[in-house]
Scaffold this motif. Structure first.
Motif, PDB file in Angstrom:
ATOM      1  N   GLN A  24      14.742  10.099   4.904  1.00  0.00           N
ATOM      2  CA  GLN A  24      13.787  11.085   5.385  1.00  0.00           C
ATOM      3  C   GLN A  24      13.133  11.715   4.163  1.00  0.00           C
ATOM      4  N   VAL A  25      11.808  11.593   4.082  1.00  0.00           N
ATOM      5  CA  VAL A  25      11.049  12.128   2.960  1.00  0.00           C
ATOM      6  C   VAL A  25      10.232  13.309   3.460  1.00  0.00           C
ATOM      7  N   SER A  26      10.452  14.487   2.863  1.00  0.00           N
ATOM      8  CA  SER A  26       9.706  15.694   3.209  1.00  0.00           C
ATOM      9  C   SER A  26       8.819  16.055   2.027  1.00  0.00           C
ATOM     10  N   THR A  27       7.528  16.218   2.281  1.00  0.00           N
ATOM     11  CA  THR A  27       6.579  16.588   1.252  1.00  0.00           C
ATOM     12  C   THR A  27       5.914  17.895   1.652  1.00  0.00           C
ATOM     13  N   GLN A  28       5.873  18.846   0.713  1.00  0.00           N
ATOM     14  CA  GLN A  28       5.262  20.135   1.013  1.00  0.00           C
ATOM     15  C   GLN A  28       3.916  20.238   0.302  1.00  0.00           C
ATOM     16  N   ARG A  29       2.898  20.578   1.091  1.00  0.00           N
ATOM     17  CA  ARG A  29       1.557  20.804   0.556  1.00  0.00           C
ATOM     18  C   ARG A  29       1.098  22.158   1.064  1.00  0.00           C
ATOM     19  N   GLY A  30       1.022  23.113   0.159  1.00  0.00           N
ATOM     20  CA  GLY A  30       0.680  24.471   0.570  1.00  0.00           C
ATOM     21  C   GLY A  30       1.790  25.031   1.432  1.00  0.00           C
ATOM     22  N   ASP A  31       1.448  25.467   2.623  1.00  0.00           N
ATOM     23  CA  ASP A  31       2.462  25.990   3.531  1.00  0.00           C
ATOM     24  C   ASP A  31       2.819  24.995   4.630  1.00  0.00           C
ATOM     25  N   GLN A  32       2.384  23.747   4.512  1.00  0.00           N
ATOM     26  CA  GLN A  32       2.710  22.707   5.485  1.00  0.00           C
ATOM     27  C   GLN A  32       3.767  21.760   4.911  1.00  0.00           C
ATOM     28  N   VAL A  33       4.654  21.309   5.790  1.00  0.00           N
ATOM     29  CA  VAL A  33       5.677  20.335   5.398  1.00  0.00           C
ATOM     30  C   VAL A  33       5.481  19.079   6.230  1.00  0.00           C
ATOM     31  N   PHE A  34       5.335  17.947   5.560  1.00  0.00           N
ATOM     32  CA  PHE A  34       5.167  16.654   6.213  1.00  0.00           C
ATOM     33  C   PHE A  34       6.481  15.886   6.083  1.00  0.00           C
ATOM     34  N   VAL A  35       7.008  15.402   7.220  1.00  0.00           N
ATOM     35  CA  VAL A  35       8.285  14.696   7.240  1.00  0.00           C
ATOM     36  C   VAL A  35       8.061  13.275   7.730  1.00  0.00           C
ATOM     37  N   GLN A  36       8.595  12.318   6.978  1.00  0.00           N
ATOM     38  CA  GLN A  36       8.496  10.909   7.354  1.00  0.00           C
ATOM     39  C   GLN A  36       9.899  10.301   7.297  1.00  0.00           C
ATOM     40  N   THR A  37      10.321   9.684   8.381  1.00  0.00           N
ATOM     41  CA  THR A  37      11.616   9.015   8.438  1.00  0.00           C
ATOM     42  C   THR A  37      11.375   7.517   8.545  1.00  0.00           C
ATOM     43  N   THR A  38      12.054   6.753   7.680  1.00  0.00           N
ATOM     44  CA  THR A  38      11.864   5.314   7.679  1.00  0.00           C
ATOM     45  C   THR A  38      13.175   4.604   7.359  1.00  0.00           C
ATOM     46  N   GLY A  39      13.324   3.413   7.894  1.00  0.00           N
ATOM     47  CA  GLY A  39      14.472   2.569   7.593  1.00  0.00           C
ATOM     48  C   GLY A  39      14.083   1.412   6.700  1.00  0.00           C
TER      49      GLY A  39
END
Length: 71
Positions: A29-44
């Motif tokens: 699970q990769v979480s990237t924060q840009r400003g006040d937003q958090v983008f989460v991507q889960t991959t196998g």
């Protein structure tokens, strides 16, 4: 979860998910924060095929998580 590391604005976690046939699959699970937003991507992807034990799946996921974060 055996691996969780943050570098800059990116956090990577290694996890285990159930797979068909009573097997287990490693996922990251990769979480990237840009400003006040958090983008989460889960991959196998890159975490190997389903395996019989949770520990083996976690080892594969941890290896891929370290590659993604660059550790």
């Amino acid at each position: 979860m055996a691996f969780k590391e943050t570098k800059g604005n990116k956090t990577v976690e290694a996890q285990v998910a159930p797979a068909p046939g009573g097997m287990f699959k490693g996922v990251i699970q990769v979480s990237t924060q840009r400003g006040d937003q958090v983008f989460v991507q889960t991959t196998g992807k890159g975490c190997g095929r389903p395996v019989k034990t949770e520990q083996a799946a976690l080892e594969l996921a941890e290896r891929e998580a370290r590659r993604v974060i660059g550790a």
